[in-house]
Scaffold this motif. Structure first.
Motif, PDB file in Angstrom:
ATOM      1  N   GLN A  98       0.821  -1.210   0.000  1.00  0.00           N
ATOM      2  CA  GLN A  98       0.000   0.000   0.000  1.00  0.00           C
ATOM      3  C   GLN A  98       0.858   1.265   0.000  1.00  0.00           C
ATOM      4  O   GLN A  98       0.355   2.360  -0.296  1.00  0.00           O
ATOM      5  CB  GLN A  98      -0.948   0.014   1.207  1.00  0.00           C
ATOM      6  N   ARG A 101       3.731   3.474  -5.112  1.00  0.00           N
ATOM      7  CA  ARG A 101       2.963   4.320  -6.011  1.00  0.00           C
ATOM      8  C   ARG A 101       1.981   3.457  -6.802  1.00  0.00           C
ATOM      9  O   ARG A 101       2.233   2.271  -7.041  1.00  0.00           O
ATOM     10  CB  ARG A 101       3.902   5.091  -6.938  1.00  0.00           C
ATOM     11  N   ARG A 102       0.888   4.073  -7.231  1.00  0.00           N
ATOM     12  CA  ARG A 102      -0.215   3.311  -7.816  1.00  0.00           C
ATOM     13  C   ARG A 102       0.243   2.467  -9.017  1.00  0.00           C
ATOM     14  O   ARG A 102      -0.174   1.324  -9.174  1.00  0.00           O
ATOM     15  CB  ARG A 102      -1.339   4.264  -8.238  1.00  0.00           C
ATOM     16  N   SER A 103       1.115   3.015  -9.866  1.00  0.00           N
ATOM     17  CA  SER A 103       1.541   2.277 -11.058  1.00  0.00           C
ATOM     18  C   SER A 103       2.385   1.051 -10.721  1.00  0.00           C
ATOM     19  O   SER A 103       2.533   0.146 -11.542  1.00  0.00           O
ATOM     20  CB  SER A 103       2.327   3.200 -11.998  1.00  0.00           C
ATOM     21  N   ARG A 105       1.832  -0.784  -7.755  1.00  0.00           N
ATOM     22  CA  ARG A 105       1.093  -1.714  -6.886  1.00  0.00           C
ATOM     23  C   ARG A 105       0.586  -2.932  -7.644  1.00  0.00           C
ATOM     24  O   ARG A 105       0.518  -4.031  -7.087  1.00  0.00           O
ATOM     25  CB  ARG A 105      -0.092  -1.001  -6.235  1.00  0.00           C
ATOM     26  N   ARG A 106       0.215  -2.759  -8.894  1.00  0.00           N
ATOM     27  CA  ARG A 106      -0.371  -3.874  -9.642  1.00  0.00           C
ATOM     28  C   ARG A 106       0.611  -5.023  -9.844  1.00  0.00           C
ATOM     29  O   ARG A 106       0.216  -6.122 -10.216  1.00  0.00           O
ATOM     30  CB  ARG A 106      -0.923  -3.398 -10.984  1.00  0.00           C
ATOM     31  N   ARG A 368       5.409   6.433   1.565  1.00  0.00           N
ATOM     32  CA  ARG A 368       5.338   6.401   0.099  1.00  0.00           C
ATOM     33  C   ARG A 368       6.493   7.173  -0.523  1.00  0.00           C
ATOM     34  O   ARG A 368       7.062   6.753  -1.534  1.00  0.00           O
ATOM     35  CB  ARG A 368       3.995   6.960  -0.375  1.00  0.00           C
TER      36      ARG A 368
END
Length: 387
Positions: A98, A101-103, A105-106, A368
């Motif tokens: 968590q 960064r969002r890119s 996490r996948r 983060r």
């Protein structure tokens, strides 16, 4: 071992076929560049090194670009949780997916641990198949090609004979700490967990590998590292047990521990006319945080992007040197600061850490920020990232 040479003489000579030199040669070949890759070691010698690397998302993206990521497959061992602890202050911070960064996490991992041997097997196999690469392995310095090339890359390690022959000086600091590495079987570690343990004698990293084994990277005064490397297996495991987190126990030593000195080093210039230094030929940093190979591979990414956009020559070499310096300086100084801060028992610094780590543990934006700098590189913090 020599692959079929391209029709024309290679325009780029890469000296040094370790993980960085081999990856660079392959990346340049992907662009259609004609490359000669030379190394004093033979292919079996290049593959035989017993060590593991921490792979971050910046390196993951480069391996994907070069169609290597999927092929590495089972050799990549992900970790989804990083447990940072400071023995001096009693502080603890848990990093999880968590905090990415969002890119990133996948991809379901903070990072990966990659053994040297499968990495080198894959790189050398791809290089052998490439019509744009000539391999000259097992050549000593006197046998290496002296014919002029349009562009020369030195990737021949921290003692770099090529850098020395170019007369490029280095700025360096030799740490009192050495580093001891070993592969062990542990019990009591939760699946997907990795540790960075700060201790007064130096940091200790515990990194997951395949089949329940772990790579231990243990920093301590150099003589302590040498003494521990000479211990019998049982005595070494007993010593290791005293510094591992509570509940984690060593069961088996899988290889002989290796001790080596630690140095921060940066070449005064990363270029010499139409030639450049790449990887540890130009820089080294403390292994805390596992930044070493990722920093080297960002050299590869920068250089191949410049060659693709403007070709080879002195201007490319100059721009490469300018673009790499900020990243190298920031990571080198950051790792040095971490070691100095957390290996120091001064009461004021201990008190500072007692304030710092709880703030980090409670603040997801700070976690983060730290994790982005570690996994993407400090120059990409706050910038859009490709997948």
């Amino acid at each position: 071992m020599v692959a079929s040479p391209p029709d024309a003489s290679p325009s780029i000579h890469v000296r040094g076929a370790g993980p960085t030199g081999s990856l660079l040669a392959l990346a340049l070949a992907h662009q259609g560049q004609s490359v000669l890759l030379e190394d004093p070691l033979t292919a079996p010698e290049l593959q035989s090194r017993s060590r593991a690397y921490a792979i971050t998302h910046s390196s993951r993206r480069l391996l994907q670009r070069l169609d290597l990521w999927t092929s590495l497959g089972d050799a990549l061992v992900p970790f989804t949780r990083l447990d940072l602890r400071d023995a001096g202050s009693g502080g603890r911070v848990l990093f999880g997916q968590q905090d990415l960064r969002r890119s990133n996490r996948r991809h379901q991992a903070i990072g990966w641990i990659l053994d040297h041997r499968p990495l080198m097997r894959l790189l050398l196999a791809r290089l052998e198949k490439s019509p744009h690469v000539t391999l000259g392995l097992g050549r000593d310095q006197d046998q290496m090609t002296r014919e002029p090339a349009a562009f020369v890359v030195a990737a021949d390690g921290p003692s770099s004979p090529t850098r020395q022959s170019w007369g490029i000086d280095v700025v360096q600091h030799r740490y009192r700490q050495g580093c001891l590495t070993a592969k062990v079987v542990l019990r009591g570690v939760e699946p997907g967990g990795a540790y960075e343990l700060f201790r007064p004698e130096g940091p200790l990293a515990v990194l997951p590998m395949a089949d329940g084994s772990y790579q231990v990277v243990w920093s301590a005064p150099m003589q302590h590292c040498l003494d521990r490397a000479d211990l019998a297996d049982g005595a070494f495991l007993d010593a290791l047990a005293t510094v591992l987190p509570e509940g984690v126990e060593p069961d088996l030593l899988l290889d002989r521990p290796a001790a080596f000195p630690q140095t921060w080093m940066l070449a005064r210039s990363l270029r010499h006319g139409p030639a450049v230094l790449v990887g540890e030929a130009g820089h080294r940093c403390h292994p805390v945080g596992g930044q070493g190979l990722n920093l080297c591979w960002r050299d590869v990414e920068t250089l191949t992007d410049l060659v693709a956009s403007q070709g080879i020559g002195p201007r490319t070499a100059a721009r490469y040197s300018r673009r790499r310096w900020p990243d190298l300086l920031m990571v080198g100084l950051a790792t040095d600061a971490l070691v100095r801060l957390f290996s120091n028992r001064h009461p004021l610094l201990v008190a500072f850490r007692q304030l710092l780590l709880p703030c980090l543990a409670l603040s997801s934006p700070l976690r983060r920020l730290c994790l982005s700098a570690m996994t993407d590189g400090p120059l990409r913090v706050g910038r859009p990232l490709p997948d």
